[in-house]
Design a protein around this motif. Structure first.
Motif, PDB file in Angstrom:
ATOM      1  N   ARG A   1    -100.914 -30.611  64.970  1.00  0.00           N
ATOM      2  CA  ARG A   1    -101.061 -29.404  64.163  1.00  0.00           C
ATOM      3  C   ARG A   1    -101.883 -28.347  64.891  1.00  0.00           C
ATOM      4  O   ARG A   1    -101.554 -27.147  64.852  1.00  0.00           O
ATOM      5  CB  ARG A   1    -101.734 -29.767  62.839  1.00  0.00           C
ATOM      6  CG  ARG A   1    -101.858 -28.570  61.889  1.00  0.00           C
ATOM      7  CD  ARG A   1    -102.483 -28.946  60.564  1.00  0.00           C
ATOM      8  NE  ARG A   1    -103.867 -29.371  60.736  1.00  0.00           N
ATOM      9  CZ  ARG A   1    -104.271 -30.629  60.625  1.00  0.00           C
ATOM     10  NH1 ARG A   1    -103.391 -31.582  60.355  1.00  0.00           N
ATOM     11  NH2 ARG A   1    -105.536 -30.953  60.789  1.00  0.00           N
TER      12      ARG A   1
ATOM     13  N   ILE B   1     -99.626 -26.734  67.562  1.00  0.00           N
ATOM     14  CA  ILE B   1     -98.637 -25.807  66.992  1.00  0.00           C
ATOM     15  C   ILE B   1     -99.312 -24.534  66.513  1.00  0.00           C
ATOM     16  O   ILE B   1     -98.790 -23.415  66.707  1.00  0.00           O
ATOM     17  CB  ILE B   1     -97.869 -26.506  65.859  1.00  0.00           C
ATOM     18  CG1 ILE B   1     -97.033 -27.668  66.423  1.00  0.00           C
ATOM     19  CG2 ILE B   1     -96.976 -25.515  65.125  1.00  0.00           C
ATOM     20  CD1 ILE B   1     -96.290 -28.447  65.370  1.00  0.00           C
ATOM     21  N   GLN B   2    -100.469 -24.649  65.883  1.00  0.00           N
ATOM     22  CA  GLN B   2    -101.198 -23.458  65.457  1.00  0.00           C
ATOM     23  C   GLN B   2    -101.620 -22.600  66.642  1.00  0.00           C
ATOM     24  O   GLN B   2    -101.534 -21.366  66.596  1.00  0.00           O
ATOM     25  CB  GLN B   2    -102.417 -23.864  64.632  1.00  0.00           C
ATOM     26  CG  GLN B   2    -102.083 -24.460  63.277  1.00  0.00           C
ATOM     27  CD  GLN B   2    -103.317 -24.928  62.524  1.00  0.00           C
ATOM     28  OE1 GLN B   2    -104.434 -24.922  63.064  1.00  0.00           O
ATOM     29  NE2 GLN B   2    -103.138 -25.325  61.282  1.00  0.00           N
TER      30      GLN B   2
ATOM     31  N   THR C   1     -98.582 -20.851  67.975  1.00  0.00           N
ATOM     32  CA  THR C   1     -98.159 -19.794  67.057  1.00  0.00           C
ATOM     33  C   THR C   1     -99.040 -18.563  67.205  1.00  0.00           C
ATOM     34  O   THR C   1     -98.544 -17.417  67.210  1.00  0.00           O
ATOM     35  CB  THR C   1     -98.207 -20.306  65.612  1.00  0.00           C
ATOM     36  OG1 THR C   1     -97.400 -21.475  65.495  1.00  0.00           O
ATOM     37  CG2 THR C   1     -97.716 -19.244  64.641  1.00  0.00           C
ATOM     38  N   ARG C   2    -100.353 -18.757  67.335  1.00  0.00           N
ATOM     39  CA  ARG C   2    -101.244 -17.614  67.518  1.00  0.00           C
ATOM     40  C   ARG C   2    -100.956 -16.892  68.832  1.00  0.00           C
ATOM     41  O   ARG C   2    -100.997 -15.657  68.905  1.00  0.00           O
ATOM     42  CB  ARG C   2    -102.692 -18.091  67.487  1.00  0.00           C
ATOM     43  CG  ARG C   2    -103.194 -18.448  66.090  1.00  0.00           C
ATOM     44  CD  ARG C   2    -104.708 -18.570  66.066  1.00  0.00           C
ATOM     45  NE  ARG C   2    -105.165 -19.654  66.937  1.00  0.00           N
ATOM     46  CZ  ARG C   2    -105.405 -20.881  66.508  1.00  0.00           C
ATOM     47  NH1 ARG C   2    -105.207 -21.186  65.223  1.00  0.00           N
ATOM     48  NH2 ARG C   2    -105.821 -21.812  67.347  1.00  0.00           N
TER      49      ARG C   2
ATOM     50  N   VAL D   1     -98.038 -16.735  70.357  1.00  0.00           N
ATOM     51  CA  VAL D   1     -96.775 -15.994  70.206  1.00  0.00           C
ATOM     52  C   VAL D   1     -96.987 -14.718  69.408  1.00  0.00           C
ATOM     53  O   VAL D   1     -96.481 -13.635  69.761  1.00  0.00           O
ATOM     54  CB  VAL D   1     -95.715 -16.897  69.548  1.00  0.00           C
ATOM     55  CG1 VAL D   1     -94.473 -16.088  69.185  1.00  0.00           C
ATOM     56  CG2 VAL D   1     -95.341 -18.039  70.480  1.00  0.00           C
ATOM     57  N   VAL D   2     -97.747 -14.801  68.322  1.00  0.00           N
ATOM     58  CA  VAL D   2     -98.010 -13.613  67.499  1.00  0.00           C
ATOM     59  C   VAL D   2     -98.808 -12.582  68.285  1.00  0.00           C
ATOM     60  O   VAL D   2     -98.540 -11.365  68.214  1.00  0.00           O
ATOM     61  CB  VAL D   2     -98.748 -14.027  66.211  1.00  0.00           C
ATOM     62  CG1 VAL D   2     -99.196 -12.804  65.432  1.00  0.00           C
ATOM     63  CG2 VAL D   2     -97.853 -14.900  65.347  1.00  0.00           C
TER      64      VAL D   2
END
Length: 446
Positions: free
Chosen positions: A413, A416-417, A420-421, A423-424
């Motif tokens: 987790r 993945i977090q 994701t950060r 990518v954003v």
């Protein structure tokens, strides 16, 4: 001269046809040699033959049956035909038979129409798991001289550290923490286990032990990362699981409770791996000291609940140890008592030995002292049997499940977090210059 009776032409042809036919030969043979066991024909009483009697006609053949068919009906059926009729119907050929003998659910007396067959799923899983084999990774950590290698050899009945080189005091001063893996394949009663022992030589041996636990934590994270990459790749068929499933941490008996190094190590790793603390070299403690450390205001029968000083330190610093699963309500009482005894024994006061000594006419594994013999597998001397029961016989699969469902999922987790950060953040960075150019174009148009 013998005279022959003259026959008409038609009768002569019929006579020769009858004599040449197989049916005539069989009929003549039955008449000449009647069977010994042939049943006797019993004539019904004359009173039954009177018209109007309810049993009138019993024992007589119907008028449409000739004498040859009557002879066939009067013969008894062969023995093999009777056995064939009396034998039960064989099982359906479409129904497979399990190779597990008396555990075969197909051997039930239920009708095939009411039996589906999914009761054999446990047997299928068992067969597949045994064929594939099992793997388990165990880490041992603690200062040198606490009996880590001896305990591992005692647990799995092998000499895994045969080629180990012992360092002198000068070499230990400059030694750093290393990670050494020992892999061995064990087979017991047809079950194969791939055992990996991760040793941490040099831990706690230096003069300055600042962050000496970081190489251990980094190694555990590297195994999680490698498993995450393999799981996210294209080929996921043969993924090698090298994640650490359990860490046995050895606590020194020369002191009162946990030391700062013990606290920092367990606080750094309790979110990454299942920690099982053991009190090393329990034979250096007197029975009174063991009882005092293992008691918490309880009677002697319940004295092995928790180590008072060590447990208080663990609770005070918020260290999370491996939690034993709760027993189901349908478990038998013997298993519940065994599970409760294991929970009450943490930390396990253990003794290890690779020496076989003779005591009272029997050979046992133990340590020979001038005042007597300490038996490794004697419950009154140490908790070695309880540790082996928990680690190998009852909770090995649960240790793997907790590693998969809790520790690895937490790492996954976080990864993945983090991705994701990233990518954003990258998307916002690309969108910001375009928005700025658009604003400048509007301003110049005005």
């Amino acid at each position: 001269m013998a005279t022959c009776r003259e026959l008409q032409p038609g009768q002569e042809i019929k006579h020769f046809l009858k004599e040449d036919s197989e049916e005539a030969e069989l009929s003549q043979l039955l008449q000449d040699c009647p069977p010994v066991d042939s049943p006797r024909k019993v004539e019904p009483p004359e009173s039954w033959q009177e018209p109007g009697h309810p049993l009138c006609g019993v024992g007589r053949l119907p008028p449409d049956i000739d004498e040859r068919d009557a002879r066939i009906f009067s013969q008894s059926q062969p023995l093999d035909i009777q056995q064939h009729i009396a034998a039960p119907a064989p099982p359906s050929p479409n129904r497979p038979r399990s190779p597990w003998g008396q555990l075969d659910p197909y051997d039930s007396s239920e009708d095939d129409k009411e039996y589906v067959g999914f009761a054999t799923l446990p047997n299928q899983v068992h067969r597949k798991s045994v064929k594939k084999g099992f793997d388990f990774t165990l880490m041992v950590a603690g200062e040198s001289g606490l009996g880590k290698s001896t305990l591992i050899n005692s647990l799995f009945l092998m000499d895994m550290y045969r080629d180990r080189k012992l360092l002198n005091a000068e070499e230990r001063i400059t030694q750093t923490v290393e990670i050494i893996k020992h892999m061995v394949d064990i087979e017991e009663k047809g079950v194969k286990l791939r055992l990996t022992i991760v040793d941490t030589p040099g831990f706690g041996d230096a003069v300055n032990n600042t962050e000496c636990w970081k190489p251990v934590a980094d190694y555990i994270d590297q195994q999680f990362e490698q498993y995450f990459r393999d799981e996210s790749g294209l080929n996921r068929k043969n993924i090698q699981d090298n994640r650490v499933h359990c860490c046995i941490y050895f606590i020194s008996p020369y002191g009162h409770g946990l030391r700062p190094l013990d606290v920092e190590f367990m606080r750094a790793l309790h979110q990454r791996v299942n920690i099982v603390p053991v009190l090393a070299k329990a034979d250096t403690l007197t029975p009174t000291e063991v009882q005092r450390m293992k008691s918490k205001g309880q009677s002697l029968a319940l004295s092995r609940i928790v180590c008072l000083q060590i447990r208080e330190d663990i609770d005070h610093y918020g260290i999370q140890l491996y939690q034993f699963p709760e027993c189901d309500s349908d478990e038998d009482e013997e298993f519940k008592l065994q599970d409760q005894a294991l929970k009450e024994s943490i930390p396990f006061a253990v003794i290890g030995s690779n020496t076989v000594v003779e005591a009272k006419g029997r050979r046992i594994r133990g340590r020979l002292y001038p005042w007597g013999i300490v038996e490794v597998e004697n419950p009154s001397h140490s908790d070695f049997v309880k540790l082996r029961t928990m680690l190998v016989r009852t909770h090995m699969q649960d240790l793997k499940d907790v590693t998969q469902d809790i520790h690895y999922e937490n790492y996954r987790r976080q990864c993945i977090q983090s991705m994701t950060r990233m990518v954003v953040k990258e998307r916002n960075r690309k969108q910001h210059p375009s928005a700025l150019r658009l604003c400048c174009a509007d301003c110049s148009a005005d």
